[in-house]
Scaffold this motif. Structure first.
Motif, PDB file in Angstrom:
ATOM      1  N   GLU A   1       0.877  -1.154  -0.088  1.00 38.01           N
ATOM      2  CA  GLU A   1       0.123   0.060  -0.184  1.00 38.01           C
ATOM      3  C   GLU A   1       0.826   1.149  -0.026  1.00 38.01           C
ATOM      4  N   LEU A   2       0.321   2.313  -0.718  1.00 31.04           N
ATOM      5  CA  LEU A   2       1.235   3.296  -0.866  1.00 31.04           C
ATOM      6  C   LEU A   2       0.210   4.703  -0.891  1.00 31.04           C
ATOM      7  N   SER A   3       0.553   5.992  -0.393  1.00 32.68           N
ATOM      8  CA  SER A   3      -0.131   7.001  -0.465  1.00 32.68           C
ATOM      9  C   SER A   3       0.672   7.964  -1.520  1.00 32.68           C
ATOM     10  N   THR A   4       0.305   8.507  -2.345  1.00 32.10           N
ATOM     11  CA  THR A   4       1.000   9.310  -3.296  1.00 32.10           C
ATOM     12  C   THR A   4       0.063  10.265  -3.913  1.00 32.10           C
ATOM     13  N   GLN A   5       0.453  10.909  -4.969  1.00 34.08           N
ATOM     14  CA  GLN A   5      -0.263  12.220  -5.528  1.00 34.08           C
ATOM     15  C   GLN A   5      -0.366  11.889  -7.157  1.00 34.08           C
ATOM     16  N   VAL A   6      -1.391  12.429  -7.574  1.00 32.27           N
ATOM     17  CA  VAL A   6      -1.704  12.348  -8.989  1.00 32.27           C
ATOM     18  C   VAL A   6      -0.687  13.449  -9.730  1.00 32.27           C
ATOM     19  N   VAL A   7      -0.111  13.023 -10.845  1.00 37.81           N
ATOM     20  CA  VAL A   7       0.628  13.693 -11.754  1.00 37.81           C
ATOM     21  C   VAL A   7      -0.180  14.259 -12.953  1.00 37.81           C
ATOM     22  N   SER A   8      -0.855  13.196 -13.582  1.00 38.31           N
ATOM     23  CA  SER A   8      -1.580  13.465 -14.857  1.00 38.31           C
ATOM     24  C   SER A   8      -2.794  12.469 -14.945  1.00 38.31           C
ATOM     25  N   LEU A   9      -3.660  12.663 -15.882  1.00 32.60           N
ATOM     26  CA  LEU A   9      -4.647  11.706 -16.004  1.00 32.60           C
ATOM     27  C   LEU A   9      -5.006  11.936 -17.458  1.00 32.60           C
ATOM     28  N   ASP A  10      -4.855  10.815 -18.301  1.00 30.72           N
ATOM     29  CA  ASP A  10      -5.136  11.080 -19.717  1.00 30.72           C
ATOM     30  C   ASP A  10      -5.651   9.780 -20.266  1.00 30.72           C
ATOM     31  N   GLU A  11      -7.040  10.102 -20.630  1.00 30.41           N
ATOM     32  CA  GLU A  11      -8.159   9.175 -20.802  1.00 30.41           C
ATOM     33  C   GLU A  11      -8.209   7.962 -19.504  1.00 30.41           C
ATOM     34  N   GLN A  12      -7.683   6.936 -19.396  1.00 32.25           N
ATOM     35  CA  GLN A  12      -7.876   6.146 -18.432  1.00 32.25           C
ATOM     36  C   GLN A  12      -6.596   5.767 -17.983  1.00 32.25           C
ATOM     37  N   ARG A  13      -5.402   6.629 -18.523  1.00 31.38           N
ATOM     38  CA  ARG A  13      -4.187   6.196 -18.011  1.00 31.38           C
ATOM     39  C   ARG A  13      -3.603   7.350 -16.847  1.00 31.38           C
ATOM     40  N   LEU A  14      -3.217   6.813 -15.562  1.00 27.84           N
ATOM     41  CA  LEU A  14      -3.156   7.541 -14.544  1.00 27.84           C
ATOM     42  C   LEU A  14      -1.601   7.596 -14.264  1.00 27.84           C
ATOM     43  N   VAL A  15      -0.927   8.612 -14.183  1.00 29.25           N
ATOM     44  CA  VAL A  15       0.450   8.846 -14.072  1.00 29.25           C
ATOM     45  C   VAL A  15       0.536   9.476 -12.471  1.00 29.25           C
ATOM     46  N   LEU A  16       1.345   8.866 -11.812  1.00 29.93           N
ATOM     47  CA  LEU A  16       1.541   8.994 -10.111  1.00 29.93           C
ATOM     48  C   LEU A  16       2.818   9.599  -9.976  1.00 29.93           C
ATOM     49  N   GLU A  17       2.940  10.209  -8.789  1.00 25.63           N
ATOM     50  CA  GLU A  17       4.281  10.792  -8.225  1.00 25.63           C
ATOM     51  C   GLU A  17       5.313   9.673  -8.001  1.00 25.63           C
ATOM     52  N   ASP A  18       4.738   8.387  -7.367  1.00 30.07           N
ATOM     53  CA  ASP A  18       5.515   7.162  -7.038  1.00 30.07           C
ATOM     54  C   ASP A  18       4.566   6.158  -7.127  1.00 30.07           C
ATOM     55  N   THR A  19       5.156   4.790  -7.261  1.00 27.35           N
ATOM     56  CA  THR A  19       4.150   3.890  -7.416  1.00 27.35           C
ATOM     57  C   THR A  19       4.771   2.538  -6.726  1.00 27.35           C
ATOM     58  N   LEU A  20       3.842   1.594  -6.402  1.00 26.21           N
ATOM     59  CA  LEU A  20       4.171   0.151  -5.953  1.00 26.21           C
ATOM     60  C   LEU A  20       3.993  -0.926  -7.200  1.00 26.21           C
ATOM     61  N   PHE A  21       3.289  -0.195  -8.287  1.00 30.01           N
ATOM     62  CA  PHE A  21       3.232  -1.087  -9.298  1.00 30.01           C
ATOM     63  C   PHE A  21       4.277  -1.279 -10.304  1.00 30.01           C
ATOM     64  N   TYR A  22       4.579  -2.486 -10.634  1.00 34.19           N
ATOM     65  CA  TYR A  22       5.519  -2.789 -11.564  1.00 34.19           C
ATOM     66  C   TYR A  22       5.030  -2.699 -13.002  1.00 34.19           C
ATOM     67  N   PRO A  23       5.828  -1.993 -13.918  1.00 29.35           N
ATOM     68  CA  PRO A  23       5.261  -1.660 -15.329  1.00 29.35           C
ATOM     69  C   PRO A  23       5.797  -3.012 -15.994  1.00 29.35           C
ATOM     70  N   HIS A  24       5.023  -3.598 -17.088  1.00 29.27           N
ATOM     71  CA  HIS A  24       5.343  -4.718 -17.824  1.00 29.27           C
ATOM     72  C   HIS A  24       6.721  -4.412 -18.412  1.00 29.27           C
ATOM     73  N   GLY A  25       7.585  -5.626 -18.274  1.00 28.70           N
ATOM     74  CA  GLY A  25       8.822  -5.349 -19.000  1.00 28.70           C
ATOM     75  C   GLY A  25       9.760  -6.494 -18.383  1.00 28.70           C
ATOM     76  N   GLY A  26      10.643  -6.751 -19.523  1.00 28.12           N
ATOM     77  CA  GLY A  26      11.714  -7.777 -19.139  1.00 28.12           C
ATOM     78  C   GLY A  26      11.057  -9.102 -18.842  1.00 28.12           C
ATOM     79  N   GLY A  27       9.919  -9.386 -19.468  1.00 29.00           N
ATOM     80  CA  GLY A  27       9.288 -10.663 -19.215  1.00 29.00           C
ATOM     81  C   GLY A  27       8.219 -10.697 -18.265  1.00 29.00           C
ATOM     82  N   GLN A  28       8.245  -9.772 -17.433  1.00 30.12           N
ATOM     83  CA  GLN A  28       7.417  -9.804 -16.112  1.00 30.12           C
ATOM     84  C   GLN A  28       6.145  -8.943 -16.445  1.00 30.12           C
ATOM     85  N   PRO A  29       4.940  -9.517 -16.322  1.00 26.87           N
ATOM     86  CA  PRO A  29       3.691  -8.538 -16.591  1.00 26.87           C
ATOM     87  C   PRO A  29       3.454  -7.333 -15.540  1.00 26.87           C
ATOM     88  N   GLY A  30       2.882  -6.453 -16.216  1.00 25.04           N
ATOM     89  CA  GLY A  30       2.468  -5.333 -15.252  1.00 25.04           C
ATOM     90  C   GLY A  30       1.576  -5.445 -14.191  1.00 25.04           C
TER      91      GLY A  30
END
Ligand SMILES: [Zn+2]
Length: 233
Positions: A14-43
């Motif tokens: 769990e993490l408290s952070t802030q919104v940086v931007s929202l474009d359509e349904q894509r949310l960008v945050l100051e910080d995240t716990l969520f690993y982004p898809h890459g290197g063979g590992q799913p998002g």
């Protein structure tokens, strides 16, 4: 370089952070716990609460230019830059990814042949090798489980990327070259067993993988073999 929280503590859910931007349904945050898809590992998936409203995050990906991490929302929300956001990770799924990913690195220790591909999944993962000699499925499964039972600590370090010019054999997966041009390369070390560039989230100790099963080794070419791996529980 500033690190996202999933790198500082891959076990945090769990993490408290802030919104940086929202474009359509894509949310960008100051910080995240969520690993982004890459290197063979799913998002990662999970939930976010913004302004008292909770929505599902169905995927996490880098933006096309890799400058930011986008959380893909299941439905539209209202959010403005600076709004607080509370993240909750789907830990059950992510923890399986961590157990699987660390397990694939162990396979790289057991099989010294070139790695031609790999993919992490919560239910099944796979690694592909150009094998110089045939391997026995049951023998490999026994070796893997013996290593896991023994245990070994896992740690990460950042090295200047010219290390890869000096020691190109550090890169085990020829099909997935680590991203260059950012100055440093993230290296994952399984103490005494494996050391390679990797951007994934890993366990603290290989013991946490638990018992594994190899359901099949499939031929994908003359020498290329796909090894499928499952967690027993
Ligand atoms: Zn990896």
């Amino acid at each position: 370089m500033s690190l996202y929280q999933f790198y500082r503590d891959p076990y945090q859910t769990e993490l408290s952070t802030q919104v940086v931007s929202l474009d359509e349904q894509r949310l960008v945050l100051e910080d995240t716990l969520f690993y982004p898809h890459g290197g063979g590992q799913p998002g990662d998936t999970g939930r976010v609460n913004v302004g008292g409203r909770t929505v599902d995050i169905v995927d996490t990906r880098y933006s096309k230019d890799r400058s930011r991490i986008e959380h893909h929302l299941a439905e539209p929300i209202d959010a403005s830059p600076g709004d607080s956001a509370e993240l909750t990770l789907n830990w059950e799924r992510r923890y399986r990814h961590m157990r699987m990913h660390t397990c694939l690195h162990l396979l790289c220790h057991l099989i010294k042949d070139p790695v031609t591909g790999g993919n992490v999944g919560a239910e099944q993962s796979r690694a592909e090798f150009d094998l110089s000699t045939p391997i026995d499925k049951l023998e490999l499964e026994a070796q893997l489980n013996a290593l896991i039972e023994q245990g070994a600590s896992v740690s990460t370090e950042w090295l200047p990327e010219n290390i890869l010019d000096e020691q190109p054999d550090l890169v085990r997966t020829m099909s997935v070259q680590p991203p260059r041009g950012h100055g440093d390369i993230r290296m994952v070390r399984i103490d005494g067993l494996d050391f390679q560039p990797c951007g994934g989230t890993h366990l603290k100790d290989i013991r946490e993988i638990g018992a594994v099963h190899i359901p099949s080794i499939k031929s994908k070419g003359k020498q290329n073999k796909r090894i499928n791996v499952e967690l027993v529980d």
